[in-house]
Design a protein around this motif. Structure first.
Motif, PDB file in Angstrom:
ATOM      1  N   ALA A  55       0.832  -1.203   0.000  1.00 43.10           N
ATOM      2  CA  ALA A  55       0.000   0.000   0.000  1.00 43.10           C
ATOM      3  C   ALA A  55       0.867   1.255   0.000  1.00 43.10           C
ATOM      4  N   GLU A  56       1.948   1.221   0.767  1.00 40.76           N
ATOM      5  CA  GLU A  56       2.850   2.374   0.813  1.00 40.76           C
ATOM      6  C   GLU A  56       3.526   2.584  -0.543  1.00 40.76           C
ATOM      7  N   LYS A  57       3.951   1.483  -1.179  1.00 43.94           N
ATOM      8  CA  LYS A  57       4.571   1.598  -2.496  1.00 43.94           C
ATOM      9  C   LYS A  57       3.585   2.145  -3.517  1.00 43.94           C
ATOM     10  N   SER A  58       2.360   1.623  -3.489  1.00 43.61           N
ATOM     11  CA  SER A  58       1.367   2.098  -4.459  1.00 43.61           C
ATOM     12  C   SER A  58       1.047   3.568  -4.221  1.00 43.61           C
ATOM     13  N   PHE A  59       1.029   3.977  -2.947  1.00 45.57           N
ATOM     14  CA  PHE A  59       0.788   5.377  -2.637  1.00 45.57           C
ATOM     15  C   PHE A  59       1.913   6.250  -3.170  1.00 45.57           C
ATOM     16  N   GLU A  60       3.156   5.808  -3.001  1.00 41.39           N
ATOM     17  CA  GLU A  60       4.293   6.573  -3.513  1.00 41.39           C
ATOM     18  C   GLU A  60       4.240   6.655  -5.035  1.00 41.39           C
ATOM     19  N   GLU A  61       3.887   5.547  -5.679  1.00 42.25           N
ATOM     20  CA  GLU A  61       3.754   5.565  -7.144  1.00 42.25           C
ATOM     21  C   GLU A  61       2.650   6.516  -7.580  1.00 42.25           C
ATOM     22  N   LEU A  62       1.549   6.516  -6.834  1.00 44.37           N
ATOM     23  CA  LEU A  62       0.438   7.413  -7.148  1.00 44.37           C
ATOM     24  C   LEU A  62       0.872   8.872  -7.011  1.00 44.37           C
ATOM     25  N   LYS A  63       1.602   9.179  -5.942  1.00 47.61           N
ATOM     26  CA  LYS A  63       2.085  10.550  -5.756  1.00 47.61           C
ATOM     27  C   LYS A  63       3.010  10.960  -6.900  1.00 47.61           C
TER      28      LYS A  63
END
Length: 149
Positions: A48-56
């Motif tokens: 979830a943290e990785k996907s959030f960073e990718e989204l940002k």
């Protein structure tokens, strides 16, 4: 910022979401009781943290593209004339500079041991020769008699 937090929470299903109310003790208890579930939970959090960073990152890139497009339509000069290739070249240059500093530090740390070893061997050679000259084998009368026979 609050929108970013909801994106992270949206990436993790509510059934798996621990939220901020769960304490470290509860996590430790879960780790002791069900290590498989704990590993799965930590893996999901990491994903979830990785996907959030990718989204940002994706949002920043889109916003930058929109800003460039808007400035181009208005006829304003570009703020950043750097491309991704130039950014990558700058990063590589910075990495090379850091590596060069590390290499220089390692060179300074290296000590040439050859003079020390040769000096020690020379001192030992002199010491044992002096010891041999002054503390050499003394001949006893008994030893000489045995040799004559």
């Amino acid at each position: 910022k609050s929108g970013g937090q909801s994106d992270v929470l949206a990436a993790v299903p509510p059934s798996k979401r621990l939220g901020r109310t769960e304490s470290r003790k509860e996590l430790e208890a879960l780790k002791k009781e069900d290590p498989v579930a704990y590993k799965q939970l930590m893996k999901e959090r990491e994903e979830a943290e990785k996907s959030f960073e990718e989204l940002k990152k994706r949002r920043r890139l889109i916003a930058a593209a929109e800003e460039r497009k808007r400035r181009k339509e208005l006829g304003l000069p570009e703020l950043e004339a750097t491309s991704e290739e130039e950014e990558e070249a700058r990063r590589q240059k910075r990495i090379e500079e850091r590596l060069e500093v590390i290499r220089e530090a390692k060179k300074k740390e290296r000590v040439n041991w050859l003079p020390y070893v040769l000096g020690g061997l020379f001192v030992a050679y002199i010491f044992f020769n002096v010891l041999n000259v002054f503390g050499g084998k003394k001949k006893d009368d008994n030893d000489e008699d045995d040799k004559d026979d």
